[in-house]
Design an enzyme around this catalytic site. Sequence first.
Site, short mmCIF file in Angstrom:
data_model
loop_
_atom_site.label_atom_id
_atom_site.label_comp_id
_atom_site.label_asym_id
_atom_site.label_seq_id
_atom_site.Cartn_x
_atom_site.Cartn_y
_atom_site.Cartn_z
N CYS A 182 0.85 -1.19 0.00
CA CYS A 182 0.00 0.00 0.00
C CYS A 182 0.88 1.23 0.00
O CYS A 182 2.00 1.21 0.53
CB CYS A 182 -0.92 0.00 1.22
SG CYS A 182 -2.14 1.34 1.19
N CYS A 215 -2.21 3.90 6.98
CA CYS A 215 -3.30 4.19 7.91
C CYS A 215 -3.16 3.32 9.15
O CYS A 215 -3.00 2.09 9.05
CB CYS A 215 -4.65 3.94 7.24
SG CYS A 215 -4.87 4.89 5.71
N ARG A 255 -15.08 -7.98 -6.05
CA ARG A 255 -14.47 -6.71 -5.65
C ARG A 255 -12.97 -6.92 -5.51
O ARG A 255 -12.52 -7.86 -4.85
CB ARG A 255 -15.06 -6.19 -4.33
CG ARG A 255 -14.38 -4.89 -3.85
CD ARG A 255 -15.10 -4.31 -2.64
NE ARG A 255 -16.42 -3.88 -2.98
CZ ARG A 255 -16.73 -2.72 -3.55
NH1 ARG A 255 -15.75 -1.86 -3.84
NH2 ARG A 255 -17.97 -2.40 -3.83
N THR A 274 -12.05 -1.33 -4.37
CA THR A 274 -11.88 -0.43 -3.24
C THR A 274 -10.46 0.12 -3.29
O THR A 274 -9.50 -0.64 -3.34
CB THR A 274 -12.10 -1.16 -1.90
OG1 THR A 274 -13.45 -1.64 -1.85
CG2 THR A 274 -11.87 -0.21 -0.74
N SER A 328 -11.63 5.31 -0.21
CA SER A 328 -11.42 5.46 1.23
C SER A 328 -10.86 6.85 1.52
O SER A 328 -9.83 7.23 0.99
CB SER A 328 -10.46 4.39 1.75
OG SER A 328 -10.97 3.10 1.53
N LYS A 332 -18.91 5.17 -3.94
CA LYS A 332 -19.09 5.23 -2.50
C LYS A 332 -17.82 5.73 -1.84
O LYS A 332 -16.71 5.49 -2.33
CB LYS A 332 -19.47 3.86 -1.94
CG LYS A 332 -20.80 3.33 -2.49
CD LYS A 332 -21.13 1.94 -1.97
CE LYS A 332 -22.45 1.45 -2.54
NZ LYS A 332 -22.79 0.08 -2.07
N LEU A 383 -17.13 -13.85 0.62
CA LEU A 383 -15.95 -14.66 0.82
C LEU A 383 -14.74 -13.84 0.40
O LEU A 383 -14.85 -12.93 -0.42
CB LEU A 383 -16.02 -15.95 -0.01
CG LEU A 383 -17.18 -16.90 0.31
CD1 LEU A 383 -17.20 -18.04 -0.70
CD2 LEU A 383 -17.06 -17.44 1.73
N ARG A 384 -13.58 -14.17 0.97
CA ARG A 384 -12.37 -13.39 0.68
C ARG A 384 -11.23 -14.30 0.26
O ARG A 384 -11.03 -15.37 0.84
CB ARG A 384 -11.95 -12.59 1.93
CG ARG A 384 -12.84 -11.41 2.22
CD ARG A 384 -12.44 -10.74 3.53
NE ARG A 384 -13.06 -9.43 3.66
CZ ARG A 384 -14.29 -9.23 4.05
NH1 ARG A 384 -15.04 -10.26 4.38
NH2 ARG A 384 -14.79 -8.01 4.12
N ASP A 400 37.59 -0.34 35.43
CA ASP A 400 38.81 0.40 35.12
C ASP A 400 39.34 1.14 36.35
O ASP A 400 40.57 1.21 36.57
CB ASP A 400 38.52 1.39 33.99
CG ASP A 400 39.76 2.17 33.59
OD1 ASP A 400 40.73 1.53 33.13
OD2 ASP A 400 39.75 3.40 33.74
#
Length: 644
Positions: free
Chosen positions: A108, A112, A151, A184, A208, A246, A349-350, A612
Site C-alpha cells: 500500500c 493508515c 471486488r 476499493t 477510502s 461510495k 468470501l475473501r 577500570d
Amino acid sequence: MPERENLKKHSPNFRLNHRAEPQTSVPSNGFGVSALLLTSMSRFPMMRLLCQSRPVIARRIATSAAVIKQAARARIETIDEVKPFSGALVDTYNRRHDYLRISLTERCNLRCFYCMPEEGIQLTPDSKILTDEEVIRLATLFVKSGVNKIRLTGGEPTVRKGIVEIVQELNNLRALGLKSIAMTSNGLALHRRLPLLIENGLTHLNLSLDTLDPFKFEFMTKRRGHDAVLKALDVALASPELHSVKLNVVVVKGLNDSEVLDFVEMTKDRKLSVRFIEFMPFTGNKWDKAKMVPSSTLLDRISNRHPDIVRISDEANDTARSWKIPGHQGSFGFISSMSDHFCSSCNRLRITADGQIKVCLFDAKEVSLRDEMRKGASDSELLNIIGHAVSGKQEKHVHMEDIDVVTNRPMILIGGPTSVLGRSSISRTRKSSWPNHWPMKSEPSKQRVRLLSSSTAHKQSHLSHLDESGRANMVDISEKLVTKRSATAEGRIFITPLAYDLITSDYSDEKSQIDENAGALEKAKAKVLRKGDTLTIAQLAAIMASKRTSDLIPLCHPLSLTKVDVRLTPEVTEDTNRHSIKCTATVTCQGKTGVEMEALTSVSVGLLTVWDMLKAVAGKEMMIGEILVTQKSGGRSGDFSRKL
C-alpha cells in the site's frame, strides 16, 4: 415504388407479421429486431426522413424496440434464476455466497494506523503472491459456481502491476454470470488510471477517505496526497459508466468523528454514497472500545442537524444501513460491524493476496488455495476445498471484546474497509491442519494459549536487523509514531572486599598520596584513590555512553534523549558475603523507537568504568554480570516490567 417496398420489407411491423419467412425471422435471443432497426435507420435515408417527419412512426418504432429489449432482459433474468448455484458456496445456515473479494496485493502507498501495525508488516514474498493467471482461474471457478460480484482490494489494488488487464479478463466472465466488477481504493494514484479501468469493465468504485482536512490526512496516513484522492473522487463522479461511487470513512472517536456532518454535506450536490464504518479490531491497530463511535450515536448526531432524514431501502445483503436527506442527490449509511453486526445476511468470501480463503473477516482460520493449485489440483478439487471452508463458517462473529486480534491478520493482509513483524505462526498451524478436520471449530482457550507461546517463539526467532539474505539491515522507523518511551536496565559488578572498602571510604587527597616506601598493595590503593571518586566517575561515564549508543552499536538509531538517570549502589550479600556494585540506568525520550539499548549501554559502560577504576586492586577477581532490562514503557508492545 421500389424504395417504398424495400422500406416496407424492412419495417418492424413487416418483420413481426412475416415470421414464417426465414429471411425475416426474429432470432430467439430477442436482440435481432433492435439491431435491425438501428441498421435500417443508418442504411436507408428514407427511414430517417420518415421518422423525422412523422413522430408517430418514430414512437411506434421506439416502442417496438423497447418491448423487444424488455422481453430479452426478462429472458436473461429467467436464465439467471435457473442457473445452478453450487452447494459449495452455501453454508450450514443456508447463506448463499455470491460476492467474492479478491486482494491483489499486500502493498500500500499509505500507512493508515487502523489498517497497518505501527511497526509495519512482513510482506509475503512475490513468489507466494497469486499470479494474474491464478487470480483469473479462481475468479472463473467462483463465477461458474454462482458468484456474480467481484471486488478487487489490497493493500492498495492500484499498485498491482497489470490491474487493467486483470479487470479486462474479469470482464470476459460476464458471459458466465458475473454482473459487477468493483474495486476499493485509497485513490492516491487512481485519477489518471480510472477511465481506462472503467473502459475495461469496472462498474463500482469505493474510495477510502477518513478526513477532509489535508493536515489530518497526512497525520492519519503518514503520507501526503489528500488532493489526489479528491481528484479521483471527482473523476469517478463524472463517469456515468460507474454504477455507484461510495466513500468509506472509518470513524475514530476524538480523531475524525467531528467531521461526520461535513461528510454528510458532500451528498447534497453529488450522487455519492458516504458510508461511515465503525473502527474494527485487527492485529497491531491498537483497537480500543473507547475509540469506537457506535453508528447509533452518529445517526443521532446527524438527525439533530437534519431531522427530516429518511431511511431508504438497501440492496440485498448490503452491509450498510442507508439514509437520505430530502433534496440531496446522494445518501449516507453506516457499516456497524461491531455494534450491530449483519452476519445473518453475509454473502461474502475473501481471497487474500497470497491465495488463502477466509470465510469471515474476523476469523483467523484460513486454507491455501494457492498451494493446492500449485500442486496441480483440478477445479473440482478446489471447489471441494472451498465447500469445506464455507461449511465451517460460523453463524456470526464473536462479540467485539472477544475478537481475535492475536492470530488474525492485520487488515492490510486480509483485503478490506503496508521495520518488520513476523506473521503469526498460529494461522500457519491452522492452515496446514484445517483441511483434514472439517468442519473446523474454534480451539478452547487453553489450546489458544499453547499456540500463542509457539507464535511468540516464532517472532523471537526472527532477527529484525537482518534482511532476507542475512545481511545487516537497519530497521526503517520512518512510519512509526513519536511517543514517550522509557527503559530501565540494571547490572552488577562483583568486587573484592578491599575494593569495596576503597569506594565506600571517604576520599581525601592525603589518602591518594603515594609513599615511596609503602608496599605494593598500599601503592595500588593510593593509585585507585588518585583516579577520583569511582562511583561519580562511573555515573558520568554511564550517562555519556547512553547518549553515544548509536555511535557504538552500528544499527541503532540516533535518539534525542530527554533524561538519563544513573545510580550506582554498593551492596553486600549477607548470606554469601559477596561484595558488588549495582548499576541502574533509566533512559527517557520522545521518539519513534525504544530506548532499551541506551539503558543497556549506559549500565554496561558504567560497570566497565568501575572495573577500570578498581583494576589496580581487584583486576583479576572482578566479574560483571546480570545485565538486563527490567522495565520499559511506550511503543506498540506497551509497558513491560520484569519480576526479579
